[in-house]
Design an enzyme around this catalytic site. Structure first.
Site, short mmCIF file in Angstrom:
data_model
loop_
_atom_site.label_atom_id
_atom_site.label_comp_id
_atom_site.label_asym_id
_atom_site.label_seq_id
_atom_site.Cartn_x
_atom_site.Cartn_y
_atom_site.Cartn_z
N SER A 372 -9.71 83.55 15.92
CA SER A 372 -10.01 82.29 16.73
C SER A 372 -11.30 81.43 16.33
CB SER A 372 -9.94 82.66 18.23
OG SER A 372 -11.03 83.41 18.41
N LYS A 417 -12.29 81.56 27.56
CA LYS A 417 -13.19 81.13 26.66
C LYS A 417 -13.97 79.74 27.34
CE LYS A 417 -10.75 83.06 22.39
NZ LYS A 417 -10.37 82.81 21.46
#
Length: 465
Positions: A372, A417
């Protein structure tokens, strides 16, 4: 002599107790390792970097237990006790020292974490055994009641902290300065670009309590992974390396330092049980040509197969173990399109990233794997290679995989996140298009920008937002 003898056991007991308390505190802090992430640290250090040193704190409990056992052993030798009575403190001292050594090993190789935890557990049991034996000798009891009570309390607390639930928990994670993580030898960082990780691990009973106290804990059954945990860990480590190669190649292409990500062919990931090509083709083979026609992608393989009648064999050029070879593979009609020939295999695009030289990576203990960070890694390297940088003075954060053409792909844990990024004061958080609503659930007040490609990110920054 007697008063001095009594003082020594007291000192050893205090060291044992301090070790037990330190172990429990470290267990809780380990499960809540994400909490201190926004703390300002000297020299621009980030919390994820500080953890590389703080991991050595795991050696504190066994060191205290080993010291306590050493005091007990020295006392026994000085008092001339029977050799059999020296076995428990000697074993506790040796196992405590071994556990300390295991902790230092995981700092070099994080995959040894479970070995170190096992050594810590053995050290704890040895320390309790030493305490129990000492209590029996000192108090003249056949049953060391005080030690057994302490053992029961510790066992109950450990059960709360580590009783498995059969679930995976995803928690808010850690941010990191991507330009400190990936540094080009011939570049200089100009702006602040943050990547962000989430923490996914087996869930314990205590995590249900943490979920009541802290936001954005998410649980799912372990079966949802679709593979054993050890296999999953190996997969995410591989994806991390692939993401770094892809991000560096894309950044290099944009900066005129390479060809980006090139297509090598179609890689076979599995040969189906009923495949007519079984034996001729193997998982890992990369198909580069069909009947002499070059193939660089799945799309080109599909087009080439349209020229072959179902049941007709095909001559394939494949890369196998780095060596090019030619094989003949049988075909059969596709189930959904009988007029189309297939081999009965599963394939993926085989990518060949053209990675510029001179890029060094800083490995973090808490960054085990995952792809990611690929998009932000590409952005950070571009920032280093671009005169004046690319951020326009903004504190940038983002997440997303990176692929051919700079396409930014979806990632997991976007809500967690976004919450982690919102705690750092970032000006903008770039997320893969289609995941912006999930991100806003985690940080409704954060500026969240959905993007499809690296060019979308660069254009947004160039326009000043």
């Amino acid at each position: 002599m007697r008063s001095r003898g009594k003082a020594r056991p007291g000192r050893a007991e205090r060291l044992h107790a301090a070790g037990m308390a330190a172990a429990l505190v470290l267990c809780v802090l380990g499960q809540l390792v994400w909490l201190p992430d926004p703390l300002p640290l000297p020299g621009g250090m980030r919390w994820i970097e500080a953890l590389d040193a703080l991991v050595y704190a795991l050696a504190l409990p066994p060191a205290l237990w080993a010291a306590a056992a050493a005091f007990r052993l020295a006392e026994g030798l000085a008092d001339g006790v029977h050799a059999r009575a020296l076995i428990p403190p000697a074993a506790a001292a040796v196992l405590g020292a071994a556990a300390c050594a295991a902790v230092f090993l995981i700092s070099l190789e994080p995959a040894r974490m479970f070995t170190a935890l096992g050594a810590l557990g053995l050290s704890w049991l040895a320390a309790l055994t030493d305490l129990a034996c000492a209590e029996r000798r000192r108090r003249g009891r056949r049953v060391p009641a005080r030690t057994l009570r302490a053992f029961g309390v510790m066992l109950a607390l450990l059960a709360l902290l580590f009783w498995p639930t059969g679930e995976i928990v995803t928690t808010p994670g850690l941010t990191f300065d991507v330009s400190r993580y990936a540094r080009a030898a011939d570049g200089e960082p100009k702006g602040r670009i943050d990547g962000v990780l989430v923490i996914g691990r087996p869930a314990f009973l205590a995590d249900r309590l943490y979920a009541k106290l802290f936001p954005h804990y998410e649980f799912e059954p372990i079966e949802g992974l679709g593979m054993p945990l050890a296999e999953y860990d190996e997969l995410v480590r591989s994806l991390k390396l692939d993401a770094e190669a892809a991000g560096a190649a894309i950044a290099g292409e944009r900066a005129g330092r390479g060809e980006g990500i090139r297509m090598r062919g179609a890689r076979i990931t599995a040969v189906l049980k009923d495949s007519p090509a079984a034996g001729a083709l193997h998982a890992g083979d990369i198909i580069t040509a069909v009947n002499g026609r070059a193939v660089q992608s799945i799309a080109e393989l599909t087009e080439a197969m349209r020229q072959i009648a179902p049941g007709e064999p095909a001559g394939l050029t494949v890369l196998r173990g780095g060596t090019e070879t030619v094989v003949t593979a049988a075909t059969r009609p596709a189930e959904d399109e009988p007029e189309r020939a297939v081999f009965g295999i599963i394939v993926e695009n085989a990518l060949d990233p053209d990675v510029p030289d001179g890029i060094a990576y800083r490995r973090y203990f808490m960054h085990e794997g995952g792809p990611s960070h690929g998009a932000m890694l590409a952005l950070a390297l571009l920032d280093q290679w671009t005169p004046g940088g690319v951020t326009g003075g903004l504190h940038v954060a983002g997440t997303g995989t990176i692929g051919p053409g700079g396409v930014i792909g979806p990632v997991g844990g976007v809500r967690q996140k976004a919450y982690a990024v919102s705690r750092t004061g970032a000006d903008v958080f770039f997320v893969p298009a289609g995941q912006e609503e999930e991100a806003r659930r985690g940080a409704p007040d954060l500026t969240i920008v959905p993007v499809e490609t690296l060019d979308d990110v660069l254009n947004w920054l160039k326009s000043g937002g």
